[in-house]
Design an enzyme around this catalytic site. Structure first.
Site, PDB file in Angstrom:
ATOM      1  CE  LYS A 125     -40.456 -18.871   8.175  1.00  0.00           C
ATOM      2  NZ  LYS A 125     -41.900 -18.844   8.190  1.00  0.00           N
ATOM      3  CE1 TYR A 155     -13.711  -5.999  18.156  1.00  0.00           C
ATOM      4  CE2 TYR A 155     -11.865  -6.251  19.668  1.00  0.00           C
ATOM      5  CZ  TYR A 155     -13.143  -5.789  19.398  1.00  0.00           C
ATOM      6  OH  TYR A 155     -13.850  -5.131  20.367  1.00  0.00           O
TER       7      TYR A 155
END
Length: 409
Positions: free
Chosen positions: A95, A40
């Protein structure tokens, strides 16, 4: 196991431990302050500035190139119908699980509260920079045709509505091998289709690319034969309206070679099958109950080749054979779209794989030691480990050769 017992077990499965079926895990070290300064602020500014200068570098510095969105508005979920976006979430999570388990692809499920195609398309278009590909799922017809078309035109990443094209690819592979088994030419096949929704239209379009003749294909929807005499047809149905004077589907089936069912249980009878041409191919894909059961079809005559969507009979037409590997191949070569050449390549690769010797581990898993290419094995098992290598390679090759992906330098 009864339906009630299965549902109870499914609820336990989804709640045990971590609710749902997917989670996010870090891929980089993050235990120290230095790690975090790279992950970060301030270090993350380096890849951000690089991508701002060259957007293609997003594939190098982020997970975008292995990330697919599974997006639905919940208007046509499995066999459940229009149950809405929130109720569709377990299906979309499933899925995502399959993308990861079968092809190593990370996938986020995104359920959009937008029944209007304009709203849905705009939502997907705006979030597309996050992803390397878009898998549209469980969107009702005819809106699904417009939604996919507009997103394909608007985006420079692969977009595929699996209910249309994944299903069509598997059906086409089955048809290629069924014709091979019976010694019939694809161009000579006479086909009757029960249903005229997303999967049916996509399958018929693919049949034409395989060499079948438009005049030899008849569709039948809930109002009867899709005919040029009707005034109630959508543009997609008009595309395949027949000029033949046929009163019923039973009339159309006389001397037909293939029945494709993507409709509802019970619409095909043994009497209809007996009127078909020698070695009829019955693709009864309504779920969970097919247009005719395997036992009923096989009892009608002894030369039937039968496939369904069920896992408890041979020749299961299962989209799991296609969608993870279609996107794997597309992502591997950074394809900008999934085109017809890639779909045909996948269908042909599936058909050819079924003709090879079935791995021992697959035969043991399914308890079918004598499993081999023939009328009871015209498409590969979803458990065939070679799918992960064969199908993406064929898709990637077709993407490069057709110009859907850049040629390697």
């Amino acid at each position: 196991m009864t339906k009630e017992q299965l549902y109870a077990e499914a609820l336990r499965y989804h709640t045990k431990g971590h609710p749902g079926k997917i989670e996010i895990c870090p891929t980089k070290p993050h235990a120290t302050q230095y790690d975090l300064s790279l992950a970060y602020s301030p270090g993350v500014a380096a890849p951000s500035l690089a991508i701002a200068a060259d957007p293609a570098l997003s594939y190098n510095y982020t997970g975008r190139g292995n990330l697919v969105a599974v997006i639905s508005n919940g208007t046509a979920v499995l066999g459940l119908g229009n149950i809405g976006p929130l109720a569709a979430k377990p299906v979309m999570e499933g899925k995502c699980l399959l993308f990861k388990a079968m092809a190593g692809i990370d996938a986020f499920d995104i359920e959009v509260d937008a029944k209007n195609p304009d709203d849905f398309v705009e939502c997907v278009r705006r979030i597309a920079p996050t992803f390397g590909g878009i898998n549209l799922e469980d969107i009702k017809a005819p809106q699904c045709f417009e939604v996919e078309r507009r997103l394909v035109e608007a985006l420079d990443i692969p977009v595929m509505h699996d209910d249309q094209h994944g299903t069509a690819i598997i059906i086409s592979a089955a048809l290629i091998n069924a014709a091979y088994c019976t010694g019939k030419e694809l161009s000579s096949l006479r086909v009757v289709v029960s249903g005229a929704g997303a999967a049916a239209i996509a399958a018929v379009r693919m049949f034409l690319r395989l060499g079948l003749k438009r005049e030899n294909i008849v569709l039948n929807d809930s109002h009867g034969i899709v005919s040029t005499e009707r005034q109630d047809l959508t543009p997609e149905k008009k595309e395949f309206a027949t000029s033949r004077h046929l009163a019923t589907m039973a009339d159309a089936l006389v001397d037909a070679d293939v029945f494709l069912g993507v409709s509802k249980p019970g619409v095909l009878t043994a009497e209809m099958i007996r009127t078909m041409a020698p070695h009829p191919v019955i693709l009864a894909l309504a779920n969970p109950d097919p247009e005719i059961t395997r036992d009923e079809a096989m009892s009608a005559r002894n030369d039937v080749i039968y496939a369904s969507g069920r896992s408890d009979t041979p020749n299961q037409v299962n989209n799991l054979l296609c969608f993870p590997y279609m996107f794997r191949g597309a992502l591997d070569v950074r394809a900008r779209r999934i085109n017809e050449e890639m779909k045909i390549a996948a269908a042909n690769a599936l058909a050819m794989l079924a003709r090879e010797e079935v791995p021992q581990q697959v035969r043991e898993l399914l308890g079918r030691e004598e499993m081999a290419f023939g009328p009871d094995y015209i498409i590969p098992s979803p458990f065939d480990p070679r799918l992960r290598e064969v199908i993406p390679a064929a898709v990637a090759k077709a993407a490069i050769e057709s110009g859907a992906a850049p040629r390697p330098e």
